[in-house]
Design a protein around this motif. Structure first.
Motif, PDB file in Angstrom:
ATOM      1  N   MET A 198       7.359   2.752  -5.549  1.00  0.00           N
ATOM      2  CA  MET A 198       6.714   4.521  -6.038  1.00  0.00           C
ATOM      3  C   MET A 198       5.626   3.823  -7.348  1.00  0.00           C
ATOM      4  O   MET A 198       5.531   2.390  -7.793  1.00  0.00           O
ATOM      5  N   ASP A 199       3.895   3.768  -6.876  1.00  0.00           N
ATOM      6  CA  ASP A 199       3.213   3.561  -7.238  1.00  0.00           C
ATOM      7  C   ASP A 199       2.550   4.037  -8.411  1.00  0.00           C
ATOM      8  O   ASP A 199       1.636   4.889  -8.000  1.00  0.00           O
ATOM      9  N   GLU A 200       2.716   4.393  -9.586  1.00  0.00           N
ATOM     10  CA  GLU A 200       2.671   5.205 -10.725  1.00  0.00           C
ATOM     11  C   GLU A 200       2.568   6.621 -10.354  1.00  0.00           C
ATOM     12  O   GLU A 200       1.607   7.565 -10.603  1.00  0.00           O
ATOM     13  N   PRO A 201       3.643   6.835  -9.509  1.00  0.00           N
ATOM     14  CA  PRO A 201       3.919   8.364  -9.010  1.00  0.00           C
ATOM     15  C   PRO A 201       3.612   9.546  -9.936  1.00  0.00           C
ATOM     16  O   PRO A 201       3.399  10.909  -9.738  1.00  0.00           O
ATOM     17  N   LYS A 230       0.232  -4.721  -9.747  1.00  0.00           N
ATOM     18  CA  LYS A 230       0.887  -4.023 -10.139  1.00  0.00           C
ATOM     19  C   LYS A 230       0.809  -3.455  -8.145  1.00  0.00           C
ATOM     20  O   LYS A 230       1.854  -3.505  -7.985  1.00  0.00           O
ATOM     21  N   THR A 231      -0.536  -2.875  -8.499  1.00  0.00           N
ATOM     22  CA  THR A 231      -0.185  -2.092  -6.988  1.00  0.00           C
ATOM     23  C   THR A 231      -0.467  -3.361  -5.717  1.00  0.00           C
ATOM     24  O   THR A 231       0.797  -3.185  -5.015  1.00  0.00           O
ATOM     25  N   THR A 232      -0.892  -4.585  -6.141  1.00  0.00           N
ATOM     26  CA  THR A 232      -1.125  -5.862  -5.157  1.00  0.00           C
ATOM     27  C   THR A 232      -0.024  -6.355  -4.444  1.00  0.00           C
ATOM     28  O   THR A 232       0.780  -6.115  -3.653  1.00  0.00           O
TER      29      THR A 232
HETATM   30 MG   LIG Z   1      -2.718   0.384  -9.388  1.00  0.00          MG
END
Ligand SMILES: [Mg+2]
Ligand SMILES: Nc1ncnc2c1ncn2[C@@H]1O[C@H](COP(=O)(O)OP(=O)(O)OP(=O)(O)O)[C@@H](O)[C@H]1O
Lengths: 256, 254
Positions: free
Chosen positions: A161-164, A48-50
């Motif tokens: 937004m990455d797991e904010p 997901k971050t990728t």
């Molecule tokens: Mg991640």
């Protein structure tokens, strides 16, 4: 109509120093229209971050193409993005207002105008009385609000937004989810929102991208059957629980 | 909350002063009761008297040593920061120069002191070099690890914002590294005094290390202890200045 953001057959391989490589993402196809709210859920390590890094241009895809309004993603697209991370990642030596202004300073924009906008944003997130404080004088949730303001300054088209809210307690978490909901209603920006929280994904999203791990692929994309604007009432609707059940089933054994 | 912190600070200071006072009182009394000769262990009162009587002599030597310490420390600061920056940003230098410098740290610096005399002569340069050698390593290590531990998110943010190298260095990386640099400075503040004394032991005709040697060879206990008191005061003073600067420059550091 060309999509605002479009990923076609995108693959990302990470090469390790030992010359081995690992496929983090494979065969990603996704079309995002302007003003859409896309929630992304999936087990840890599924990429997901990728995916967000690829979209922001921080890293390049190994295969496939990413386009913005039909144009190949390039450096000049960077000003379209605002980013919020799991950690607030504020600069501790700058007061709240100056933290929000950082992007404008780096982009050498008119600081007078930016300051007015920063004050408006800080008021919007309820931090009007804290503009001259240092980050360490604020609670964690408040710091995350500041980092949301920093992402929204100079009006990004796409908010990543990455797991904010992953490091926040449940109550603060829902407060901030409502805040994001309000901001989305007001600004009509496009959001890509990674989360581990299925309720959050349904409450906020127009569509939910469910991913599978190693190599990360899109399992399914679900349309959220809830009306807008979203309110607390939606949480108790039958459609909400049905949607949650579907997502749970798609995540299978990996569901949280 | 603030008043609570202050009260704690005050009571801490009080405790320090009290315990120091106790030590001095016990010292004074035991010297008097046991009738210890002053060459063996002078009483605190005798040390104080000696400091007043030999004020001029002590000051001239203090001036010399202080000069060595300050010059060496400042050169170490400049070189440490410079080397730290280029090593932090160059993987090649990190694998070569940094490894080499780390390896040479295992050589006891006392062993280099006579060699320095051979290479640099008897003057100020030798002493300053010794202080420099004692100080620069921990400053450099502080700088390197500070620059290399910037939050990943901040670097990504700078990248997405299209920050230039200079912008991300001056707006993010360098200020973020300052607490680490100050840790290095605090370590080297006490090392600086040791460096100056060692090099004066090996070869000198002035300075506190030199006069310490003379005073002990003459069995002048009060003078030797006066000198040690001054050396301790210099070390504590340097450390306090660095610690105070840290509080002012990076108050967010814990
Ligand atoms: Mg991640
Ligand atoms: N810089 C990198 N170099 C090598 N491999 C990486 C790198 N970044 C991520 N990976 C690998 O790619 C895979 C996906 O990582 P990613 O961080 O995108 O997952 P994620 O879905 O965000 O996980 P999480 O939910 O835990 O944040 C992981 O297996 C990870 O080990």
């Amino acid at each position: 109509m060309t999509a605002l953001l479009s990923l076609k057959e995108v693959e990302k391989d990470y090469r390790f120093t030992s010359n081995e490589s690992m496929t983090a993402l494979q065969g990603i196809n996704l079309e995002v229209q302007g003003r859409e709210f896309i929630a992304i859920v999936g087990p840890s390590g599924c990429g997901k971050t990728t995916l967000l890094k690829l979209v922001s241009g921080l890293i390049k895809p190994s295969k496939g193409s990413i386009t913005i309004e039909g144009m190949e993603l390039q450096k000049s697209h960077r000003q379209l993005f605002g980013m919020v991370f799991q950690q607030p990642a504020l600069l501790p030596w700058r007061k709240v207002l100056d933290n929000v202004l950082l992007p404008c300073e780096i982009r050498k924009q008119d600081l007078g105008k930016a300051r007015v906008q920063a004050m408006e944003l800080l008021e919007l997130v309820g931090l009007k009385d804290f503009v001259n404080r240092k980050p360490h004088e604020l609670s964690y949730g408040m710091q995350q609000r500041v980092s949301i303001c920093r992402a929204l300054i100079s009006d990004p088209k796409i908010l990543l937004m990455d797991e904010p809210f992953a490091s926040l307690d449940a109550i603060t978490r829902f407060d901030l989810a409502q805040l994001i909901n309000d901001i989305w209603n007001m600004k009509h920006i496009t959001v890509l929102f990674v989360t581990h929280n299925i309720q959050e994904a349904i409450f906020l999203g127009d569509r939910i991208v469910v991913m599978t791990p190693r190599p990360g692929k899109i399992r399914s994309i679900i349309d959220v059957p809830l009306t807008r604007p979203r309110t607390k009432e939606h949480l108790y609707q039958h459609d909400f629980s049905l949607c949650a059940k579907t997502v749970h089933q798609l995540l299978g054994a990996n569901a949280l | 909350m603030i008043s609570c912190g202050k009260r704690l600070g005050n009571s801490e200071l009080l405790m320090t002063i009290l315990s120091l006072g106790c030590v001095i009182a016990v010292w004074e009394l035991s010297v008097k009761i046991l009738r210890l000769p002053s060459w063996f262990l002078p009483a605190p009162s005798a040390i104080l008297r000696e400091m007043q009587n030999s004020a001029g002599y002590l000051w001239s030597h203090t001036f010399v040593t202080l000069q060595e310490i300050l010059v060496g420390f400042i050169v170490a600061l400049a070189v440490g920061i410079f080397l730290g920056i280029i090593i932090a940003f160059s993987p090649v230098l990190e694998k070569t120069l940094y490894k080499l410098l780390v390896a040479t740290q295992s050589i006891p610096k006392v062993a280099i002191a006579p060699l320095l005399v051979l290479w640099l002569g008897f003057g100020l340069t030798t002493k300053v070099t010794m202080v420099f050698l004692m100080c620069f390593f921990s400053i450099m290590v502080g700088m390197v690890s500070g620059l290399q531990s910037t939050h990943r998110e901040l670097l990504e943010l700078a990248d997405v914002l299209g920050a230039s190298w200079m912008q991300s260095f001056f707006k993010i990386r360098f200020p973020a590294a300052l607490p680490y640099l100050f840790n290095g400075l605090k370590v080297s503040a006490s090392m600086a005094v040791i460096g100056a004394v060692i090099s004066e032991f090996v070869n000198a005709d002035r300075g506190l290390g030199y006069s310490l040697l003379i005073s002990t060879s003459q069995m002048n206990g009060p003078l030797a202890f006066s000198i040690m008191t001054i050396l301790a005061a210099i070390g504590i003073g340097l450390f306090s200045i660095v610690a105070r600067l840290e509080k002012v420059i990076c108050p967010w550091a814990k």
